[in-house]
Design a protein around this motif. Sequence first.
Motif, PDB file in Angstrom:
ATOM      1  N   GLY A 180      84.526  83.927  47.308  1.00 61.90           N
ATOM      2  CA  GLY A 180      84.943  82.748  48.062  1.00 61.90           C
ATOM      3  C   GLY A 180      85.578  83.102  49.387  1.00 61.90           C
ATOM      4  O   GLY A 180      85.266  82.506  50.421  1.00 61.90           O
ATOM      5  N   LEU A 181      86.484  84.083  49.376  1.00 60.88           N
ATOM      6  CA  LEU A 181      87.159  84.489  50.611  1.00 60.88           C
ATOM      7  C   LEU A 181      86.158  85.023  51.634  1.00 60.88           C
ATOM      8  O   LEU A 181      86.231  84.702  52.829  1.00 60.88           O
ATOM      9  CB  LEU A 181      88.210  85.551  50.311  1.00 60.88           C
ATOM     10  N   LEU A 182      85.210  85.826  51.171  1.00 56.54           N
ATOM     11  CA  LEU A 182      84.246  86.427  52.096  1.00 56.54           C
ATOM     12  C   LEU A 182      83.255  85.399  52.613  1.00 56.54           C
ATOM     13  O   LEU A 182      82.881  85.419  53.790  1.00 56.54           O
ATOM     14  CB  LEU A 182      83.524  87.578  51.404  1.00 56.54           C
ATOM     15  N   THR A 183      82.830  84.475  51.768  1.00 51.50           N
ATOM     16  CA  THR A 183      81.934  83.411  52.234  1.00 51.50           C
ATOM     17  C   THR A 183      82.614  82.569  53.299  1.00 51.50           C
ATOM     18  O   THR A 183      82.017  82.250  54.344  1.00 51.50           O
ATOM     19  CB  THR A 183      81.503  82.519  51.058  1.00 51.50           C
ATOM     20  N   TRP A 184      83.859  82.207  53.032  1.00 49.76           N
ATOM     21  CA  TRP A 184      84.588  81.403  54.024  1.00 49.76           C
ATOM     22  C   TRP A 184      84.685  82.145  55.346  1.00 49.76           C
ATOM     23  O   TRP A 184      84.462  81.571  56.412  1.00 49.76           O
ATOM     24  CB  TRP A 184      85.993  81.083  53.508  1.00 49.76           C
ATOM     25  N   GLN A 185      84.999  83.437  55.291  1.00 45.56           N
ATOM     26  CA  GLN A 185      85.179  84.196  56.527  1.00 45.56           C
ATOM     27  C   GLN A 185      83.875  84.365  57.276  1.00 45.56           C
ATOM     28  O   GLN A 185      83.838  84.276  58.516  1.00 45.56           O
ATOM     29  CB  GLN A 185      85.780  85.562  56.213  1.00 45.56           C
ATOM     30  N   ILE A 186      82.800  84.608  56.562  1.00 47.91           N
ATOM     31  CA  ILE A 186      81.501  84.774  57.219  1.00 47.91           C
ATOM     32  C   ILE A 186      81.089  83.494  57.936  1.00 47.91           C
ATOM     33  O   ILE A 186      80.585  83.526  59.057  1.00 47.91           O
ATOM     34  CB  ILE A 186      80.442  85.201  56.181  1.00 47.91           C
ATOM     35  N   VAL A 187      81.307  82.350  57.305  1.00 48.83           N
ATOM     36  CA  VAL A 187      80.972  81.072  57.947  1.00 48.83           C
ATOM     37  C   VAL A 187      81.949  80.762  59.077  1.00 48.83           C
ATOM     38  O   VAL A 187      81.554  80.299  60.152  1.00 48.83           O
ATOM     39  CB  VAL A 187      80.970  79.933  56.903  1.00 48.83           C
ATOM     40  N   ASP A 188      83.226  81.038  58.844  1.00 52.43           N
ATOM     41  CA  ASP A 188      84.251  80.749  59.847  1.00 52.43           C
ATOM     42  C   ASP A 188      83.989  81.494  61.149  1.00 52.43           C
ATOM     43  O   ASP A 188      84.226  80.958  62.240  1.00 52.43           O
ATOM     44  CB  ASP A 188      85.625  81.130  59.297  1.00 52.43           C
ATOM     45  N   PHE A 189      83.499  82.713  61.067  1.00 51.74           N
ATOM     46  CA  PHE A 189      83.233  83.505  62.263  1.00 51.74           C
ATOM     47  C   PHE A 189      82.100  82.915  63.111  1.00 51.74           C
ATOM     48  O   PHE A 189      81.900  83.360  64.244  1.00 51.74           O
ATOM     49  CB  PHE A 189      82.897  84.946  61.886  1.00 51.74           C
ATOM     50  N   CYS A 190      81.369  81.954  62.590  1.00 55.59           N
ATOM     51  CA  CYS A 190      80.320  81.298  63.383  1.00 55.59           C
ATOM     52  C   CYS A 190      80.906  80.373  64.439  1.00 55.59           C
ATOM     53  O   CYS A 190      80.224  80.012  65.405  1.00 55.59           O
ATOM     54  CB  CYS A 190      79.371  80.515  62.481  1.00 55.59           C
ATOM     55  N   TYR A 191      82.151  79.940  64.277  1.00 49.53           N
ATOM     56  CA  TYR A 191      82.772  79.025  65.235  1.00 49.53           C
ATOM     57  C   TYR A 191      84.190  79.452  65.620  1.00 49.53           C
ATOM     58  O   TYR A 191      84.871  78.757  66.386  1.00 49.53           O
ATOM     59  CB  TYR A 191      82.827  77.604  64.661  1.00 49.53           C
ATOM     60  N   GLY A 192      84.646  80.581  65.122  1.00 48.16           N
ATOM     61  CA  GLY A 192      85.992  81.047  65.445  1.00 48.16           C
ATOM     62  C   GLY A 192      86.009  82.555  65.592  1.00 48.16           C
ATOM     63  O   GLY A 192      85.050  83.250  65.265  1.00 48.16           O
ATOM     64  N   ASP A 193      87.119  83.069  66.101  1.00 43.74           N
ATOM     65  CA  ASP A 193      87.283  84.516  66.247  1.00 43.74           C
ATOM     66  C   ASP A 193      88.729  84.872  65.951  1.00 43.74           C
ATOM     67  O   ASP A 193      89.497  84.021  65.507  1.00 43.74           O
ATOM     68  CB  ASP A 193      86.856  84.989  67.641  1.00 43.74           C
ATOM     69  N   LEU A 212      81.130  76.240  46.990  1.00 42.81           N
ATOM     70  CA  LEU A 212      79.828  76.227  46.324  1.00 42.81           C
ATOM     71  C   LEU A 212      79.475  77.608  45.777  1.00 42.81           C
ATOM     72  O   LEU A 212      78.938  77.725  44.665  1.00 42.81           O
ATOM     73  CB  LEU A 212      78.748  75.749  47.292  1.00 42.81           C
ATOM     74  N   VAL A 213      79.759  78.651  46.543  1.00 44.61           N
ATOM     75  CA  VAL A 213      79.484  80.009  46.061  1.00 44.61           C
ATOM     76  C   VAL A 213      80.339  80.319  44.834  1.00 44.61           C
ATOM     77  O   VAL A 213      79.840  80.876  43.839  1.00 44.61           O
ATOM     78  CB  VAL A 213      79.748  81.034  47.184  1.00 44.61           C
ATOM     79  N   VAL A 214      81.616  79.964  44.883  1.00 47.73           N
ATOM     80  CA  VAL A 214      82.497  80.209  43.740  1.00 47.73           C
ATOM     81  C   VAL A 214      82.001  79.454  42.511  1.00 47.73           C
ATOM     82  O   VAL A 214      81.909  80.003  41.404  1.00 47.73           O
ATOM     83  CB  VAL A 214      83.938  79.796  44.082  1.00 47.73           C
ATOM     84  N   LEU A 215      81.646  78.178  42.684  1.00 47.82           N
ATOM     85  CA  LEU A 215      81.165  77.380  41.560  1.00 47.82           C
ATOM     86  C   LEU A 215      79.846  77.916  41.020  1.00 47.82           C
ATOM     87  O   LEU A 215      79.612  77.935  39.808  1.00 47.82           O
ATOM     88  CB  LEU A 215      81.000  75.923  41.995  1.00 47.82           C
TER      89      LEU A 215
END
Length: 436
Positions: A381-394, A227-230
Motif C-alpha cells: 500500500g505504501l509503495l503503490t501510494w508513493q508511485i502514484v503520488d510521484f506522478c503529480y508531486g515531488d 485497491l492493491v491492499v484489498l
Amino acid sequence: MRVRFRPSLLAAALVLLTCLPARHEELSSGVRLTAADVMSLVLAVAAVAVLLTRAGAALLPARSVAERLPARALVFAPVAAAAGVSLLASADVLAGLPGYVRYVQVFVVIPLAVLVAVRDRTDTLIVGGALVAAAAAQGLVGCVQAFTGTGASYAGEQVRAVGTFGAPDVMGMASVVSFGTIVLLGAGLTLRGRHRAAALTGAALLCVPLALSLSRGTWLALAGACLVVLFLHSRVLAARVVLAGAAAAIVLALGVGTGADPLGRRLDSVASSMSQPDQSLRDRFSLWRTAVDIWLEHPVTGAGPRGFAQLRDTYAPIELSSGSDTEDPVHGFERRPLLSPHNMYLLTLSEQGLLGLAALAGCLASLAWWAVRERSLIAAGLLTWQIVDFCYGDIGGAPTLVMSVALGLALSLVTRRETSAFPDVQPEVVVGGGVR
C-alpha cells in the motif's frame, strides 16, 4: 531491570517532529534546516553505530558493514550513484551539492537507517504507530481548520485542511494522513477481533481530513493503494469495493451532492481535469513540458541537482504563471515561485537524465514487486501510494522525511523473508504481511 534502547524510537521521533509547525531557519546557502532534519542525522548515526557495535554485528556474521545489510538494501545504491554522476556532470557542482545531499538523505540514508532500526515486530509497531499518530494529529488539526475557516485558501474561502504544514506545503497533511490510513488498513485486514475493528474504524475516520484537504491527486493515489491492499488480501473483497466505488462515482457524476461546496467543486474538477483544466493544472502541464525540454538538452545525466529551478525560465512556455498564490491565517498571502515540475519522475529526468530516472524507477519497482510477492499489505500500500503520488508531486518540505521513513518501513517488511539478518523476527507475525 535492564532496559534495551531501540533505534526505532528515533525513527518514530523523526516522524512526530515533522508535525511541529513550520518554523524554518533560512541559512545563507538557502538550505532549510528543521528539527526533523537533525533527528534524521541522529537516526543515521545510530544506525551506523548499530552496524559497527558487537551487538549489531552479531545479527549477521559478516566482515564489513555493507555485508551486514540485507541484499535487498542494495536497491538504493544505483539511486545514490546516479545522483552523484549527475552532480559531477553538472555545470556548477557547488550549486547542486545541497540538492544532491537532500536527494541522498531522502532516498538512501533515511530508508536504510530505518531498515537497520526496525529489527522485530515491536520496532515495526513503534514506527507504524508513529505514522498513525502523526496522521491522527494532522487530521485533527485539518478538520478544525476546515470547519472553522482557518485553513488554506481555496476559491476565496479558507476551508482547505493543511494541518500544521500550512499553505506553503498544501499537500503535506494529505500525504501524512494517507500513510496513516494505509498502515491502519493493512493492519486491520491482518488482525482479528476488536483490534481489526479499531484499525479499520481509524482508517475510515482518517478519510475525513483527507477529503477536506481537497487534494485530488492524493485521493487518486490512496484509492489505488487501497485497491492493491484489498486485492492482496481478498480478490472478492476488492471486486466488491470496486463495484461500490463505481456506483458512487455514477451518483456523483449525476450531480447529486456536488458542485455546491468546495468539496463538491473539487470533485467536479477531477472529471473535467483534461477537458477543462483549471489554472493549477495548466501550470502543471506547462511545467511538465519544461522538464521534458530541459531533459532533451541533457539526455543522459540531466542538468544536475536543482537544475530545473535554474533553467526553468529558459525553457518555460509563455503561458506559465509567474508563481502560485497561497494564503492562510498563519503565513498570510504569499506568491510562491514554481520551482519544480510537480512530478518526481520528470524532475528526476530533467535533473539526472535517463540514468537517474532508471535508478529511481528501478528502485521503486523492485520494492513494489517484492511487496506484492511477499504479500505484505502495508508495504504494498505504501509503495503503490508513493508511485502514484510521484506522478503529480515531488520531494520538498517536512512530509518528505515522513515519506522516507515509510519507504524504510516498507523495505524492512519486504526484507524479513529474504534474509536471516534479524533472527529474533518471526515471519508469521509480521504486521501487514498477512499470516504466513
